[in-house]
Design an enzyme around this catalytic site. Structure first.
Site, PDB file in Angstrom:
ATOM      1  N   SER A 260      51.562   4.948  56.165  1.00  0.00           N
ATOM      2  CA  SER A 260      50.548   5.088  57.278  1.00  0.00           C
ATOM      3  C   SER A 260      50.703   3.851  58.198  1.00  0.00           C
ATOM      4  CB  SER A 260      49.205   5.323  56.849  1.00  0.00           C
ATOM      5  OG  SER A 260      48.920   4.087  56.017  1.00  0.00           O
ATOM      6  N   LYS A 261      50.206   3.793  59.376  1.00  0.00           N
ATOM      7  CA  LYS A 261      50.211   2.504  60.075  1.00  0.00           C
ATOM      8  C   LYS A 261      49.561   1.430  59.287  1.00  0.00           C
ATOM      9  CE  LYS A 261      50.383   1.605  64.833  1.00  0.00           C
ATOM     10  NZ  LYS A 261      50.892   2.243  65.796  1.00  0.00           N
ATOM     11  N   ARG A 262      48.463   1.802  58.676  1.00  0.00           N
ATOM     12  CA  ARG A 262      47.548   0.643  57.977  1.00  0.00           C
ATOM     13  C   ARG A 262      48.466   0.080  56.725  1.00  0.00           C
ATOM     14  NH1 ARG A 262      42.774   2.645  55.380  1.00  0.00           N
ATOM     15  NH2 ARG A 262      43.787   2.298  53.709  1.00  0.00           N
ATOM     16  N   THR A 264      51.536   0.103  56.600  1.00  0.00           N
ATOM     17  CA  THR A 264      52.604  -0.601  57.015  1.00  0.00           C
ATOM     18  C   THR A 264      52.459  -2.096  57.617  1.00  0.00           C
ATOM     19  OG1 THR A 264      53.318   1.374  58.177  1.00  0.00           O
ATOM     20  CG2 THR A 264      54.525  -0.634  59.006  1.00  0.00           C
ATOM     21  N   GLU A 265      51.117  -2.211  58.012  1.00  0.00           N
ATOM     22  CA  GLU A 265      50.501  -3.608  58.416  1.00  0.00           C
ATOM     23  C   GLU A 265      50.492  -4.645  57.138  1.00  0.00           C
ATOM     24  OE1 GLU A 265      50.643  -4.986  61.094  1.00  0.00           O
ATOM     25  OE2 GLU A 265      51.724  -3.384  61.943  1.00  0.00           O
TER      26      GLU A 265
END
Ligand code: GLU
Length: 499
Positions: A260-262, A264-265
């Site tokens: 997910s984007k989160r 990935t961060e």
């Protein structure tokens, strides 16, 4: 089942949407395309699918190009290099799609839809309330062509929808999963041209794949639900379908769910990344990344793990692709990176270490780094470790902590005496070679009744004074007589302060 089309020169495309940085999944799709194109003497095409203006990121195309270049996956046709089937950006191909949409309307395989957002929403909610799968249920499908044309001519806002058959089924072959049958009654009358006149992905990509004579479509498994629509579009035009190859997805390192984007961060904060652009800066080699990614979803046999891009070109086969999703395993990336690091010729390894050494402010020169490379390459995992291993070669002076010069189980005075003897022995050497140094210091260890580790550790701390360093004698040979002796004498001075 193998297809004869796999062995003729293929035409394949990597068709990213420019919405963000190129990630591992995209890199893998691009690579498999590249491999098959090179293997068969075919063409690899880069096509930019930029019809979705809302998600468009103006820096993404350049990132895709730079990242693919870094990986060494050069294409034969694309927005930057041109080619006989251009343009290669969908936003520049608008004129090509309009007649195709018109043809579908003409043949009764698509229709103009004038429903408003509110009407569609109400219809969706009503179907949901009845517990049925929501799909287009408005009146436009059944409008007479004359009426629809008249409304279009009068400037009514509209989209174009594909007229999905309401009965029957469609069977499509995916190369990893075999034949898949979809019931048409479960399929929607999807929008294929938006109200701004631009086609959506479904129409644009199929049209382009046809017009660009694409033989094999490699893309992520997330496109499987759209496959029946795509096959319907192909068949509506009477075009021959490409080989459909839906690749498995990458899962989070935990194996639980998609990235997910989160996630990935969060990953970036721990020095890991799924973005190709950032991998170089983290010290990964393109060769290591390619090898790692190639094996996430493909295997040659059960044991071979080291592959260069050339090996992959000759060995890749669609039939050994694996449809199961794979968790991203960064430990394996380290492993593959170190394998490829070791395989680099010394000068090449040195060349790749240079930017990291320079960035660390070290006055490194290619010639010296090339001499260091062979003694370091078995130890390094990523290039960004180069300064940790090599800094002492390029410093004017090293500053060991005086206590680090006291050998294990010896006093400061004993350590000093041992180091003084070692220095004298080395100074007297007629030849400054690692074999000669080792021979002398081993004899000295014997003579003084020490353990090798005691004396060598001392000499290592005196000459390198850093937590990690390559083999001692080779290092001293590269450091040279003068520098080595100066450091040993300086260390002797430090020991004196402790005695
Ligand atoms: N533009 C689509 C994407 O980025 C490509 C899918 C395909 O390869 O057909 O997901």
């Amino acid at each position: 089942m193998p297809s004869p089309r796999d062995h003729q020169p293929v035409r394949v495309r990597f068709a990213p949407s420019p919405t963000g940085l190129l990630h591992l999944g995209g890199a893998r799709t691009a690579m498999y395309n590249y491999l098959l194109a090179r293997q068969t003497g075919g063409q690899f095409i880069l096509r930019i699918e930029d019809t979705d203006q809302k998600r468009y990121d103006p820096t993404a195309e350049q990132d895709i190009i730079d990242s693919l270049h870094w990986l060494g996956l050069q294409w034969d046709e694309g927005p930057d290099v041109g080619g006989p089937h251009g343009p290669y950006r969908q936003s520049e191909r608008k004129a090509l799609y309009q007649p195709l949409a018109a043809q579908l309307i003409e043949n009764g395989q698509a229709f103009y839809c004038f429903c408003s957002r509110e009407e569609l929403e109400a219809s969706r909610n009503e179907q949901k309330a009845r517990g049925v799968q929501a799909r287009y249920a408005g009146p436009c499908r059944d409008l007479s062509p004359e009426e629809a044309q008249a409304r279009v001519a009068a400037g009514a806002e509209h989209v174009i929808r594909f007229k999905m058959p309401r009965e029957g089924s469609i069977t499509v072959t995916d190369r990893l999963r075999g034949d898949i049958t979809f019931e048409n009654r479960n399929l929607d009358d999807s929008v294929i041209v938006k109200s701004d006149g631009l086609p959506v992905y479904h129409l644009a990509a199929m049209a382009d794949d046809y017009l660009m004579k694409i033989t094999h479509v490699f893309r992520g498994e997330e496109w499987l639900p759209s496959l029946p629509l795509h096959a319907h579009i192909y068949r509506a035009f009477g075009w021959t379908e490409p080989e459909w190859v839906h690749l498995s997805l990458f899962l989070k390192p935990s194996g639980k769910g998609k990235m997910s984007k989160r996630e990935t961060e969060a990953m970036r904060l721990t020095g890991q990344t799924i973005f190709v652009k950032e991998m170089g800066a983290l010290g990964f080699l393109p060769e290591g990344v390619l090898n790692w990614v190639a094996l996430m979803g493909w295997s040659y046999d059960d044991s071979t793990e080291f592959f260069t891009l050339e090996d992959l070109v000759s060995k890749f086969t669609i039939d050994r692709l694996n449809p199961s999703n794979a968790a991203i395993d960064f430990k394996k990336l380290d492993h593959f990176n170190s394998l490829h690091l070791r395989a680099l010729p010394p000068e090449e390894l040195a060349r790749r270490c240079m930017p990291f050494l320079v960035a660390a402010g070290l006055p490194a020169d290619l010639e010296t780094v090339t001499r260091i490379a062979p003694i370091i390459r078995e130890r390094m995992v990523t290039l960004d470790e180069a300064p940790d291993w090599m800094a002492f070669f390029f410093k004017d002076k090293v500053e060991p902590a005086p206590e680090s010069l006291i050998a294990k189980d010896l006093t400061a005075a004993e350590s000093r005496a041992a180091l003084a003897r070692a220095t004298a022995e080395l100074e007297a050497l007629p030849e400054w070679t690692h074999t000669a140094m080792e021979e002398k210091l081993r004899a000295l260890v014997e003579e003084l009744g020490l353990k090798a580790g005691q004396l060598f550790g001392l000499v290592r701390n005196a000459t390198a004074a850093q937590p990690v360093s390559p083999p001692l004698f080779e290092s001293m040979e590269i450091l040279g007589r003068e520098v080595t002796l100066a450091r040993l004498k300086y260390a002797l001075g430090l020991l004196e302060t402790l005695t």
